[in-house]
Design an enzyme around this catalytic site. Structure first.
Site, PDB file in Angstrom:
ATOM      1  N   HIS A  22       0.786  -1.522   0.133  1.00 16.80           N
ATOM      2  CA  HIS A  22       0.337   0.038   0.111  1.00 16.80           C
ATOM      3  C   HIS A  22       1.091   1.398   0.362  1.00 16.80           C
ATOM      4  CE1 HIS A  22       1.155   0.349   4.884  1.00 16.80           C
ATOM      5  NE2 HIS A  22       0.635  -0.181   4.870  1.00 16.80           N
ATOM      6  N   HIS A  25       3.985   1.734   2.853  1.00 17.53           N
ATOM      7  CA  HIS A  25       5.161   1.162   1.805  1.00 17.53           C
ATOM      8  C   HIS A  25       5.517   1.407   1.424  1.00 17.53           C
ATOM      9  CE1 HIS A  25       2.605  -2.734   3.191  1.00 17.53           C
ATOM     10  NE2 HIS A  25       3.240  -2.708   3.977  1.00 17.53           N
ATOM     11  N   CYS A 131       2.544 -10.304  20.083  1.00 21.83           N
ATOM     12  CA  CYS A 131       1.631  -9.377  19.039  1.00 21.83           C
ATOM     13  C   CYS A 131       1.727  -9.865  17.349  1.00 21.83           C
ATOM     14  CB  CYS A 131       1.061  -8.347  18.930  1.00 21.83           C
ATOM     15  SG  CYS A 131       0.455  -7.693  17.657  1.00 21.83           S
ATOM     16  N   CYS A 134       2.554  -7.254  14.575  1.00 24.55           N
ATOM     17  CA  CYS A 134       3.983  -7.042  15.867  1.00 24.55           C
ATOM     18  C   CYS A 134       5.379  -8.088  14.738  1.00 24.55           C
ATOM     19  CB  CYS A 134       3.381  -6.357  16.399  1.00 24.55           C
ATOM     20  SG  CYS A 134       2.645  -4.742  16.445  1.00 24.55           S
ATOM     21  N   CYS A 149      -3.351  -5.802  21.601  1.00 26.01           N
ATOM     22  CA  CYS A 149      -1.567  -4.522  20.856  1.00 26.01           C
ATOM     23  C   CYS A 149      -1.884  -2.889  21.058  1.00 26.01           C
ATOM     24  CB  CYS A 149      -1.099  -5.349  19.257  1.00 26.01           C
ATOM     25  SG  CYS A 149      -0.138  -4.276  19.021  1.00 26.01           S
ATOM     26  N   HIS A 152      -2.722  -2.321  16.323  1.00 26.24           N
ATOM     27  CA  HIS A 152      -2.884  -3.133  15.815  1.00 26.24           C
ATOM     28  C   HIS A 152      -4.338  -3.007  16.200  1.00 26.24           C
ATOM     29  CE1 HIS A 152       0.412  -5.065  13.860  1.00 26.24           C
ATOM     30  NE2 HIS A 152       0.288  -4.753  12.760  1.00 26.24           N
ATOM     31  N   LYS A 305      -2.609   5.299  12.147  1.00 35.25           N
ATOM     32  CA  LYS A 305      -1.294   4.687  10.728  1.00 35.25           C
ATOM     33  C   LYS A 305      -2.109   3.745   9.723  1.00 35.25           C
ATOM     34  CE  LYS A 305       2.125   1.057  10.173  1.00 35.25           C
ATOM     35  NZ  LYS A 305       2.628  -0.211  10.684  1.00 35.25           N
ATOM     36  N   LYS A 308      -3.185  -2.475   6.741  1.00 33.88           N
ATOM     37  CA  LYS A 308      -3.941  -3.069   5.441  1.00 33.88           C
ATOM     38  C   LYS A 308      -5.096  -4.236   6.537  1.00 33.88           C
ATOM     39  CE  LYS A 308      -5.331  -6.071   2.549  1.00 33.88           C
ATOM     40  NZ  LYS A 308      -5.983  -5.150   1.463  1.00 33.88           N
TER      41      LYS A 308
HETATM   42  N1  MSP Z   1       8.968  -6.960   8.233  1.00 37.21           N
HETATM   43  C1  MSP Z   1       8.939  -6.118   8.730  1.00 37.21           C
HETATM   44  C2  MSP Z   1       9.666  -5.312   8.497  1.00 37.21           C
HETATM   45  C3  MSP Z   1      11.738  -6.188   8.579  1.00 37.21           C
HETATM   46  S1  MSP Z   1      13.296  -5.410   8.494  1.00 37.21           S
HETATM   47  C4  MSP Z   1      14.530  -6.217   8.466  1.00 37.21           C
HETATM   48  C5  MSP Z   1       8.016  -5.412   8.361  1.00 37.21           C
HETATM   49  N2  MSP Z   1       7.158  -5.339   7.678  1.00 37.21           N
HETATM   50  S2  MSP Z   1       6.018  -4.090   7.471  1.00 37.21           S
HETATM   51  O1  MSP Z   1       5.158  -4.912   5.868  1.00 37.21           O
HETATM   52  O2  MSP Z   1       5.057  -3.924   7.973  1.00 37.21           O
HETATM   53  O3  MSP Z   1       6.772  -2.909   6.856  1.00 37.21           O
HETATM   54  C6  MSP Z   1       6.642  -2.146   7.375  1.00 37.21           C
HETATM   55  C7  MSP Z   1       7.046  -0.873   7.287  1.00 37.21           C
HETATM   56  O4  MSP Z   1       6.219  -0.211   5.706  1.00 37.21           O
HETATM   57  C8  MSP Z   1       7.132   0.655   7.766  1.00 37.21           C
HETATM   58  O5  MSP Z   1       8.277   0.603   9.090  1.00 37.21           O
HETATM   59  C9  MSP Z   1       7.494   1.458   7.209  1.00 37.21           C
HETATM   60  O6  MSP Z   1       8.569   1.813   6.511  1.00 37.21           O
HETATM   61  C10 MSP Z   1       6.695   1.168   5.709  1.00 37.21           C
HETATM   62  N3  MSP Z   1       4.866   1.432   6.117  1.00 37.21           N
HETATM   63  C11 MSP Z   1       3.626   0.660   6.337  1.00 37.21           C
HETATM   64  N4  MSP Z   1       2.800   1.470   6.752  1.00 37.21           N
HETATM   65  C12 MSP Z   1       3.557   2.425   7.072  1.00 37.21           C
HETATM   66  C13 MSP Z   1       2.377   3.855   6.779  1.00 37.21           C
HETATM   67  N5  MSP Z   1       1.187   3.842   6.961  1.00 37.21           N
HETATM   68  N6  MSP Z   1       3.048   5.201   7.102  1.00 37.21           N
HETATM   69  C14 MSP Z   1       4.085   5.000   6.316  1.00 37.21           C
HETATM   70  N7  MSP Z   1       5.594   3.936   6.527  1.00 37.21           N
HETATM   71  C15 MSP Z   1       4.615   3.182   6.060  1.00 37.21           C
HETATM   72  O7  MSP Z   1       7.575  -4.330   9.845  1.00 37.21           O
END
Ligand code: MSP
Length: 522
Positions: A22, A25, A131, A134, A149, A152, A305, A308
């Site tokens: 999304h 990311h 969780c 997370c 959590c 979430h 935040k 998904k």
């Molecule tokens: N898999 C772990 C990260 C492991 S790194 C060794 C993870 N993945 S995640 O798919 O949940 O992605 C998290 C990252 O996506 C966040 O740290 C951020 O960089 C980005 N974001 C996810 N949602 C976001 C927002 N709503 N806003 C900004 N960034 C976001 O955690």
């Protein structure tokens, strides 16, 4: 720069493949892409890594819920969603790591065995909340009432498992020392303060294995357990560049060229993993620590935040279909100070698209090309110089360089757009369409058009890392591809050297850089 010299090495988090990307990311990945493109245009050697985090309960449960084997699920999402989205957003990563690849799994096992041999790992029992969203062992104080959590808003599982533990607590004094001595190791300041106050509290040792499911990397000496997904995932930054490979091998050479990472770009949700657990793992292995962990803010929807799991995720294509890829890349970095949270608003994006991209930048370029076609037979006129414009460019380029290297994308882009406004002001003041009415003004008219054209040459170069496709179109219509070579090879450090656009080269009318939104919506 020699082939042996250290590269500027930047990483994004590796994303869970429980769903398609999304815009949250994409926000991180685009920021990483802009920063690495900028460093490449500074003439540095660069290595830009992204990838996917495929093990753990969260991905396993999603695969099961979709009636798929986890590996099959990951393959489908990585090839069908993640890689294509990055490609569509013009992300120029040098490598893409998947944690299910043998190159990663083997190096993780070797690393873990090394830590065990050195006494950093011991057997213990974990009892407490976890969780899955997370993928985190929680402290009771972290939770909301009802064991929920806070991220979430879902209940945690209560685990009771015999696991392997990493002596995280032993590294607390060294970590505190590190962040106190080197403030740039964790930014922005709010993130660093959060990490320091966490380290000043009661830091527990960390369970680094799980025994109740098998979707993970086996603990090498106890194959009934799999390595905790975060311990596995954090190592991607080092396994992807050859962690632990024998001296003289290509892996060892790559590691020497890249490690330590210059910037780990992360969202603030995963700051502690990156600023506490990861450097402790590296310290235990006697490896240098990353130079900087930068935690940016969240894209919010309805004040929360975007995610998904809360059904608030917006796919990048929902925005790029309407505004185009380059406006998407531009908007979030321009509108939200990096490090702060920001709300996405369709209205704000439309307003900036129209005023900054279509009017200030796009129109300036199309007017200039049209005037050169009309008044100069489509040929760049004789070299000219304007002291004030040239000074403004110099200062814009310096400000932008300092800001972007400090990850202040907003400040950097502002400086460039301010210069663009300055050039518009110059055109309005000089009014070339009035000069053109009297042939006696030809020299003056040519001068104004040359100065405008060379300013636009500089704007294209400075905006290229942010908007690679649009600036490429502009570059070609200025005739610069033929005369100056690839836009990506133009150096930031030389951009303000006046007079680079060769007189006599032919301009051509290209596609409209930023079409009117109404036209696109049809
Ligand atoms: N898999 C772990 C990260 C492991 S790194 C060794 C993870 N993945 S995640 O798919 O949940 O992605 C998290 C990252 O996506 C966040 O740290 C951020 O960089 C980005 N974001 C996810 N949602 C976001 C927002 N709503 N806003 C900004 N960034 C976001 O955690």
């Amino acid at each position: 720069m020699s082939a042996e010299s250290k590269s500027f090495y930047l990483t994004t988090p590796i994303y869970y493949v429980n769903d398609a990307p999304h815009i949250g990311h994409a926000y991180t990945t685009v920021a990483g892409d802009v920063l690495t493109r900028w460093h490449r245009q500074r003439g540095e050697s660069v290595w830009f890594l992204t990838g996917t985090d495929e093990h753990g309960q969260k991905v396993l449960n999603t695969a099961k819920a979709n009636g798929a084997e986890p590996q099959q699920w990951c393959d489908k999402l990585v090839e069908g969603a993640w890689k294509p989205v990055w490609q569509s957003l013009n992300i120029a990563n040098d490598d893409f790591i998947r944690t299910t690849e043998p190159r990663h799994m083997e190096r993780v096992q070797r690393f873990l065995s090394g830590l065990k041999d050195q006494g950093h790992i011991y057997a213990g029992k974990y009892e407490g909340p976890y969780c899955i969203g997370c993928e985190e062992f929680k402290l009771p104080g972290d939770l909301l009432a009802g064991e929920l959590c806070p991220t979430h808003s879902t209940p945690c599982e209560i685990l009771s498992e015999e696991n392997w533990f990493f002596r995280l607590s032993a590294f607390v004094p060294a970590l505190l020392d590190h962040y106190k001595k080197d403030p740039s190791a964790c930014e922005p300041t709010s993130a660093r303060n959060e990490v320091i106050s966490f380290l000043e509290g009661e830091v527990q040792d960390l369970s680094i294995s799980r025994s109740t499911f098998d979707w993970g990397i086996p603990v090498p000496w106890d194959t009934k357990q799999v390595i905790y997904v975060w311990f596995d995932a954090l190592l991607n930054y080092a396994t992807a560049v050859g962690l632990g490979d024998d001296v003289g091998t290509p892996g060892a050479k790559k590691f020497a060229q890249t490690w330590p990472a210059d910037v780990h770009l992360v969202g603030k949700d995963i700051l502690r993993f990156h600023a506490v657990i990861w450097p402790a793992m590296l310290m235990a292995a006697g490896l240098p620590l990353p130079k900087k962990v930068f935690a940016h803010g969240w894209l919010l929807v309805g004040g929360e935040k975007m995610s998904k799991s809360k059904l608030t995720g917006i796919a990048p294509a929902d925005i790029t279909d309407h505004f185009g890829v380059d406006a998407f890349r531009y908007y979030f970095l321009r509108a939200i100070p990096f490090g702060s949270d920001g709300s996405f608003s369709w209205e704000d994006m439309s307003a900036r698209y129209t005023s900054e991209l279509a009017n200030d930048f796009g129109n300036l370029a199309s007017r200039l090309i049209a005037m050169i076609e009309k008044y100069c037979d489509g040929v760049i006129p004789a070299l000219a110089h304007d002291d004030a414009l040239s000074a403004a460019l110099n200062s814009a380029a310096e400000t932008a360089d300092a800001a972007i290297c400090a990850l202040d994308f907003q400040g950097g882009i502002n400086a460039i757009i301010d210069f663009c406004k300055r050039v518009n002001g110059y055109v309005t003041e000089q009014a070339p369409w009035v000069l053109a009415k009297d042939p006696a003004n030809k020299v003056e008219l040519d001068k104004v058009l040359y100065n405008t054209a060379d300013s636009i040459r500089a704007l294209a170069v400075l905006l290229h890392p942010v908007m690679p496709a649009t600036t490429q179109i502009l570059w070609e219509s200025l005739g610069a591809q033929e005369t100056l070579g690839d836009i990506g090879l133009q150096k930031i450090g030389e951009v303000s050297r006046w007079g680079q656009l060769p007189p006599g080269s032919k301009v051509t009318k290209g596609a409209v850089l930023f079409p009117r939104l109404e036209e696109k919506a049809e």
